[in-house]
Scaffold this active site. Structure first.
Site, PDB file in Angstrom:
ATOM      1  N   SER A  62      36.051  -7.718 148.335  1.00  0.00           N
ATOM      2  CA  SER A  62      37.563  -7.707 147.753  1.00  0.00           C
ATOM      3  C   SER A  62      38.886  -8.183 147.334  1.00  0.00           C
ATOM      4  O   SER A  62      38.269  -8.864 148.189  1.00  0.00           O
ATOM      5  CB  SER A  62      37.439  -6.416 147.984  1.00  0.00           C
ATOM      6  OG  SER A  62      36.221  -5.586 148.053  1.00  0.00           O
TER       7      SER A  62
HETATM    8  N1  SAH Z   1      34.631  -4.827 153.108  1.00  0.00           N
HETATM    9  C1  SAH Z   1      33.815  -5.985 152.070  1.00  0.00           C
HETATM   10  C2  SAH Z   1      33.461  -5.606 150.728  1.00  0.00           C
HETATM   11  C3  SAH Z   1      32.129  -5.568 150.305  1.00  0.00           C
HETATM   12  S1  SAH Z   1      31.209  -5.285 149.120  1.00  0.00           S
HETATM   13  C4  SAH Z   1      34.524  -7.033 152.297  1.00  0.00           C
HETATM   14  O1  SAH Z   1      36.021  -7.185 153.432  1.00  0.00           O
HETATM   15  O2  SAH Z   1      34.086  -8.549 151.924  1.00  0.00           O
HETATM   16  C5  SAH Z   1      30.554  -3.921 149.432  1.00  0.00           C
HETATM   17  C6  SAH Z   1      29.166  -3.404 150.483  1.00  0.00           C
HETATM   18  O3  SAH Z   1      28.630  -2.808 150.457  1.00  0.00           O
HETATM   19  C7  SAH Z   1      28.367  -4.444 149.742  1.00  0.00           C
HETATM   20  O4  SAH Z   1      28.063  -5.689 150.752  1.00  0.00           O
HETATM   21  C8  SAH Z   1      27.034  -3.621 149.869  1.00  0.00           C
HETATM   22  O5  SAH Z   1      25.436  -4.551 150.518  1.00  0.00           O
HETATM   23  C9  SAH Z   1      27.315  -2.580 150.723  1.00  0.00           C
HETATM   24  N2  SAH Z   1      27.006  -1.764 150.663  1.00  0.00           N
HETATM   25  C10 SAH Z   1      26.306  -1.099 149.205  1.00  0.00           C
HETATM   26  N3  SAH Z   1      26.371   0.396 149.870  1.00  0.00           N
HETATM   27  C11 SAH Z   1      25.811   0.600 151.026  1.00  0.00           C
HETATM   28  C12 SAH Z   1      25.566   1.631 152.095  1.00  0.00           C
HETATM   29  N4  SAH Z   1      24.865   2.851 151.958  1.00  0.00           N
HETATM   30  N5  SAH Z   1      25.767   1.259 152.988  1.00  0.00           N
HETATM   31  C13 SAH Z   1      26.094  -0.221 153.983  1.00  0.00           C
HETATM   32  N6  SAH Z   1      26.733  -0.624 153.452  1.00  0.00           N
HETATM   33  C14 SAH Z   1      26.492  -0.969 152.088  1.00  0.00           C
END
Ligand code: SAH
Length: 209
Positions: A62
């Site tokens: 993000s």
């Molecule tokens: N906080 C992260 C942002 C990641 S984007 C950072 O700092 O980089 C969102 C993430 O959520 C993705 O990696 C995706 O694979 C994960 N995601 C989506 N649905 C999910 C679920 N049900 N459980 C766990 N992770 C999930």
């Protein structure tokens, strides 16, 4: 003498301040955590731009403003035990780990979870537990949490299991919407507060890939 990354981090923090982030613990954490260590090498030069960046598997780290907004919106204290859904790169978890006592973070893609775990370990951020699995189920045996942040977009409402894992008076911050765009929302005590328009990758639950 400060290196390039230190200067870029300091400049990023000043931009976050100008854009309304005033939580000093979050700003301090973002001044410390080397964001370039959480992005693929080929985009590391862009680590301090105000954008999301690709981290593989169709996912993104993000933008710094969104990390700061979500962390601050949880309004959890230094002694808090917090939960993050969507580890992705691990950067958000790293920031939370500098603000709070302990962090559990859950990622559905094992490759991303492994990479995040290694990045966090290499920095010695040992108050973070990275789990692989469906974050919509939370981590019931580690509950209650003093704050929960979801970093993927839920449709209509956050997963009910997560609301059940909140300590009394604690807040869950979650983007809610459709097709990647929606509203960052704070849920606390049965109320929902709108924190602004955001774009996020979808929260994928159940068996879907
Ligand atoms: N906080 C992260 C942002 C990641 S984007 C950072 O700092 O980089 C969102 C993430 O959520 C993705 O990696 C995706 O694979 C994960 N995601 C989506 N649905 C999910 C679920 N049900 N459980 C766990 N992770 C999930």
């Amino acid at each position: 003498m400060a290196g390039r990354a230190d200067r870029e981090r300091a400049a990023m923090v000043e931009r976050l301040r100008r854009r309304g982030i005033s939580d000093e613990r979050v700003l301090d954490a973002m001044r410390q955590v080397p964001r370039e260590r959480f992005v693929p090498r080929d985009v590391a030069g862009a680590a301090y731009q105000d954008n999301p960046l690709p981290i593989g598997l169709g996912q993104t780290i993000s933008a710094p403003l969104i990390v700061a907004l979500s962390a601050a919106a949880m309004q959890a204290g230094p002694d808090a035990h917090v939960l993050e859904i969507g580890t992705g790169s691990g950067y958000g978890a790293a920031v939370l780990s500098r603000c709070h006592r302990s962090v559990v973070t859950i990622e559905r893609h094992p490759e991303l979870a492994d990479r995040a775990r290694r990045a966090l370990e290499a920095l010695g951020y040992d108050n973070v537990e990275v789990r692989t699995g469906d974050g919509a189920l939370g981590a019931p045996e580690r509950a209650p949490f003093d704050g929960i942040v979801v970093t993927a977009m839920a449709e209509d409402e956050p997963p009910p299991a997560l609301l059940d894992q909140l300590a009394q008076d604690a807040a869950l911050v979650c983007p809610v919407g459709h097709h990647g765009s929606g509203t960052l929302t704070r849920f606390r005590g049965g109320r929902a507060e709108d924190l602004g328009a955001v774009a996020f990758v979808p929260l994928v639950t159940g068996g879907a890939t």
